[in-house]
Design a protein around this motif. Structure first.
Motif, mmCIF file in Angstrom:
data_model
loop_
_atom_site.group_PDB
_atom_site.id
_atom_site.type_symbol
_atom_site.label_atom_id
_atom_site.label_comp_id
_atom_site.label_asym_id
_atom_site.label_seq_id
_atom_site.Cartn_x
_atom_site.Cartn_y
_atom_site.Cartn_z
ATOM 1 N N THR A 1 0.853 -1.181 0.000
ATOM 2 C CA THR A 1 0.000 0.000 0.000
ATOM 3 C C THR A 1 0.890 1.232 0.000
ATOM 4 O OG1 THR A 1 -0.106 0.083 2.398
ATOM 5 C CG2 THR A 1 -1.835 -1.149 1.276
ATOM 6 N N VAL A 2 0.436 2.260 -0.671
ATOM 7 C CA VAL A 2 1.205 3.492 -0.757
ATOM 8 C C VAL A 2 0.332 4.630 -0.268
ATOM 9 C CG1 VAL A 2 2.390 5.061 -2.320
ATOM 10 C CG2 VAL A 2 2.491 2.603 -2.741
ATOM 11 N N GLU A 3 0.869 5.428 0.649
ATOM 12 C CA GLU A 3 0.114 6.583 1.109
ATOM 13 C C GLU A 3 0.031 7.583 -0.034
ATOM 14 O OE1 GLU A 3 1.645 8.377 4.638
ATOM 15 O OE2 GLU A 3 2.067 6.440 5.540
ATOM 16 N N GLU A 4 -1.134 8.157 -0.225
ATOM 17 C CA GLU A 4 -1.281 9.155 -1.266
ATOM 18 C C GLU A 4 -0.628 10.441 -0.815
ATOM 19 O OE1 GLU A 4 -4.828 9.725 -3.408
ATOM 20 O OE2 GLU A 4 -5.546 7.706 -3.003
ATOM 21 N N GLU A 5 0.195 11.014 -1.698
ATOM 22 C CA GLU A 5 0.873 12.258 -1.389
ATOM 23 C C GLU A 5 0.456 13.299 -2.398
ATOM 24 O OE1 GLU A 5 4.912 10.996 -1.677
ATOM 25 O OE2 GLU A 5 5.051 10.635 0.457
ATOM 26 N N ASP A 6 0.524 14.525 -1.990
ATOM 27 C CA ASP A 6 0.236 15.628 -2.890
ATOM 28 C C ASP A 6 1.446 15.788 -3.806
ATOM 29 O OD1 ASP A 6 -0.320 17.960 -4.178
ATOM 30 O OD2 ASP A 6 -0.661 19.137 -2.358
ATOM 31 N N PRO A 7 1.309 15.494 -5.100
ATOM 32 C CA PRO A 7 2.451 15.583 -6.016
ATOM 33 C C PRO A 7 3.092 16.964 -6.046
ATOM 34 C CG PRO A 7 0.562 14.574 -7.103
ATOM 35 C CD PRO A 7 0.102 15.061 -5.767
ATOM 36 N N SER A 8 2.348 18.005 -5.722
ATOM 37 C CA SER A 8 2.913 19.349 -5.748
ATOM 38 C C SER A 8 3.919 19.569 -4.620
ATOM 39 C CB SER A 8 1.803 20.402 -5.672
ATOM 40 O OG SER A 8 1.161 20.340 -4.412
ATOM 41 N N GLU A 9 3.902 18.703 -3.591
ATOM 42 C CA GLU A 9 4.844 18.831 -2.480
ATOM 43 C C GLU A 9 6.165 18.124 -2.756
ATOM 44 O OE1 GLU A 9 3.126 17.530 1.179
ATOM 45 O OE2 GLU A 9 1.521 19.011 1.119
ATOM 46 N N LEU A 10 6.221 17.271 -3.772
ATOM 47 C CA LEU A 10 7.421 16.495 -4.066
ATOM 48 C C LEU A 10 8.284 17.204 -5.103
ATOM 49 C CD1 LEU A 10 5.904 12.899 -4.276
ATOM 50 C CD2 LEU A 10 6.958 14.009 -2.310
ATOM 51 N N ARG A 11 9.572 16.996 -5.020
ATOM 52 C CA ARG A 11 10.495 17.510 -6.036
ATOM 53 C C ARG A 11 10.192 16.793 -7.349
ATOM 54 N NH1 ARG A 11 14.710 20.355 -4.429
ATOM 55 N NH2 ARG A 11 15.266 20.378 -2.245
ATOM 56 N N ASP A 12 10.415 17.492 -8.458
ATOM 57 C CA ASP A 12 10.185 16.841 -9.742
ATOM 58 C C ASP A 12 11.428 16.862 -10.628
ATOM 59 O OD1 ASP A 12 10.207 19.509 -10.296
ATOM 60 O OD2 ASP A 12 8.243 19.561 -11.272
ATOM 61 N N GLU A 13 12.598 17.108 -10.027
ATOM 62 C CA GLU A 13 13.835 17.118 -10.792
ATOM 63 C C GLU A 13 14.193 15.695 -11.233
ATOM 64 O OE1 GLU A 13 13.549 18.541 -7.807
ATOM 65 O OE2 GLU A 13 14.321 20.564 -7.876
ATOM 66 N N PRO A 14 14.851 15.563 -12.400
ATOM 67 C CA PRO A 14 15.311 14.237 -12.827
ATOM 68 C C PRO A 14 16.478 13.781 -11.945
ATOM 69 C CG PRO A 14 16.115 15.915 -14.328
ATOM 70 C CD PRO A 14 15.183 16.599 -13.365
ATOM 71 N N GLU A 15 16.764 12.491 -11.960
ATOM 72 C CA GLU A 15 17.856 11.957 -11.138
ATOM 73 C C GLU A 15 19.184 12.608 -11.502
ATOM 74 O OE1 GLU A 15 19.561 7.717 -9.464
ATOM 75 O OE2 GLU A 15 18.081 7.702 -11.057
#
Length: 166
Positions: free
Chosen positions: A24-38
């Motif tokens: 199971t994965v907790e739903e997170e607000d995608p706007s709170e996560l970094r979106d930079e490539p590796e």
């Protein structure tokens, strides 16, 4: 004293560790996560897999900060008692952390984590479970084997070491 001190050989429990994929994965607000490539590098709070120098195996952990070019200090999910923070060069991104996470001086801990806590009367570290952390940073630990002492103990954050992140 009847309290038993649990000494764990440096990496004995690491050898049998298998990385499990959560069901199971907790739903997170995608706007709170970094979106930079590796390729942009790694940032405090990023979940990573890194090669540990002790047995050359890959284990998961959290980036604390960038130490210097190509070297990051991380906190493994199951660190040794003596090596709470490890400098690594071989690292892979598992999941980006939250934006604007500050550099971390100590391995992050949360309620439910398995820990070692310092007990002043014995001048020893004992195993327990983190019950809570107050706003002021006081940790409450429930001992695995309280012996004749109360089952819970309050201590400062610097007197608590991560044993296993849950």
């Amino acid at each position: 004293r009847t309290r038993r001190l649990h000494r764990v050989p440096a990496r004995a429990y690491k050898r049998s560790l298998k990385v499990e994929v959560p069901t199971t994965v907790e739903e997170e607000d995608p706007s709170e996560l970094r979106d930079e490539p590796e390729s942009a590098g790694y940032f405090p709070g990023d979940r990573v897999s890194a090669k540990w120098h002790g047995d050359a195996q890959w284990y998961e952990g959290i980036v604390l900060y960038k130490k210097e070019e190509g070297i990051w200090d991380i906190s493994y999910d199951e660190p040794t008692e003596r090596e709470q923070i490890t400098s690594v060069t071989k690292i892979k991104l598992v999941k980006r952390g939250k934006k604007d996470t500050p550099e971390l001086d100590l391995p992050p801990i949360k309620k439910g984590d398995l820990v070692w806590a310092y007990y002043h009367p014995d001048r020893e570290w004992y195993e327990g479970k983190l019950v809570s952390i107050t706003e002021e940073g006081t940790c409450v630990v429930r001992w695995d084997d309280p012996g004749e002492d109360p089952p819970k103990h309050e201590c400062k954050r610097k007197e608590v070491k991560l044993k296993k992140r849950v």
